[in-house]
Enzyme design. Sequence first.
Site, mmCIF file in Angstrom:
data_model
loop_
_atom_site.group_PDB
_atom_site.id
_atom_site.type_symbol
_atom_site.label_atom_id
_atom_site.label_comp_id
_atom_site.label_asym_id
_atom_site.label_seq_id
_atom_site.Cartn_x
_atom_site.Cartn_y
_atom_site.Cartn_z
ATOM 1 C CB THR A 35 63.176 36.375 62.188
ATOM 2 O OG1 THR A 35 61.993 35.450 62.894
ATOM 3 C CG2 THR A 35 62.745 36.277 60.731
ATOM 4 C CG ASP A 51 60.454 24.471 60.234
ATOM 5 O OD1 ASP A 51 61.548 25.053 59.967
ATOM 6 O OD2 ASP A 51 59.264 24.696 59.518
ATOM 7 C CE1 TYR A 139 51.903 38.758 61.991
ATOM 8 C CE2 TYR A 139 50.879 41.213 62.211
ATOM 9 C CZ TYR A 139 51.482 40.188 62.778
ATOM 10 O OH TYR A 139 51.717 39.923 64.020
ATOM 11 C CE LYS A 143 50.639 36.478 64.120
ATOM 12 N NZ LYS A 143 51.062 35.619 65.217
ATOM 13 C CG PHE A 167 46.429 47.464 70.407
ATOM 14 C CD1 PHE A 167 45.918 46.257 70.937
ATOM 15 C CD2 PHE A 167 45.768 48.245 69.659
ATOM 16 C CE1 PHE A 167 44.622 46.016 70.436
ATOM 17 C CE2 PHE A 167 44.696 48.212 69.298
ATOM 18 C CZ PHE A 167 43.957 47.028 69.519
ATOM 19 C CB ALA A 278 50.887 51.443 51.542
#
Length: 327
Positions: A35, A51, A139, A143, A167, A278
């Site tokens: 990404t 990786d 997600y 974490k 945040f 959502a």
Amino acid sequence: MNILVTGGAGYVGSVCAQVFIEQGHSVTVIDNFSTGNREAVPADATLVEGDVREVAATVLREHNIDAVAHFAARSLVGESVEKPEEYWQHNLVTTLALLDAMRDNGVNNLVFSSTAATYGEPETVPITEDMPTAPTNPYGATKLSIDYAITSYCHAYGMGATSLRYFNVAGAYGSIGENRAVETHLIPLVLQVALGHREKIMIFGDDWPTEDGTCVRDYIHIRDLADAHLLALESNTASQHRIFNLGSGEGYSVAQVIDTCREVTGHPIPAEVAPRRAGDPATLIASSAKAMNQLGWRPSRTDLHTIVSDAWAFTSQLGDRAYSAQR
Ligand code: UDP
């Protein structure tokens, strides 16, 4: 220090890597570019393409690593609901491999990139670190489970670690800002409207229990965030796992963000109200008092106008390199 930065081609990882270098440290980046952007890796960093699971042990050993800043992860809430296995694999399993590699190579200093999503829907704001953790999506759950793993490695193997629960990170630093193939975050999307790459911004709900009816978030400048990582690595203590929230301590509504983007860009930025998204909580505001008191962290770019101006300075010069221009 010789610092390993995993995910050093991502938005937060690359800015932190850059700031570590500017502060006199040596940086090795591991990234597989799943990404991240290749050009975001600082020129003065050593890059190992691969990786984390496969290359971490060798890099720790061969690059004489003293400390690790771990950013490599998947981080899209919606995607985590649809493909949870990718999040458990890339976030939890990868981190366990990294922790084992650190233990096996005697590297005991870790800062971990965590998130406010570990708290879920808060009962009250501002959110302090002692509030219940109840993530509402995979997600946040990955974490949070990594935090549990880190705590146990600290106790068992004498590691010193800090998890930083961010945040809403925004803004840009130098030549690094938000430019993702898949963009879901408010500020970069609004700025894409100003660039002419998007017709309008959708406001996800205007009937929330907030002052103007739109969701309230706590935006933290990426450069302030980077400072906290270095402070953490400089003060980690053996066998201790510390957890800190990082925000600016002030909430801004979606409508306020759009207005600020209009001011900064001079573009009218058409907006349209759409249904709620959502999983969105109405209001998320951090208490960063613990990070200020214990880390000595002093965010200095807390004003929304500054955050948006820096983001716009980056976005407006992207031209054809903007992913949003390539659609
Ligand atoms: N948001 C919005 N329109 C968009 C993207 C986001 O109204 O196109 C809202 C979203 O519902 C949330 C706030 O902006 O209330 C911040 O969302 P973002 O995805 O940037 O960060 P999050 O708070 O989800 O981590």
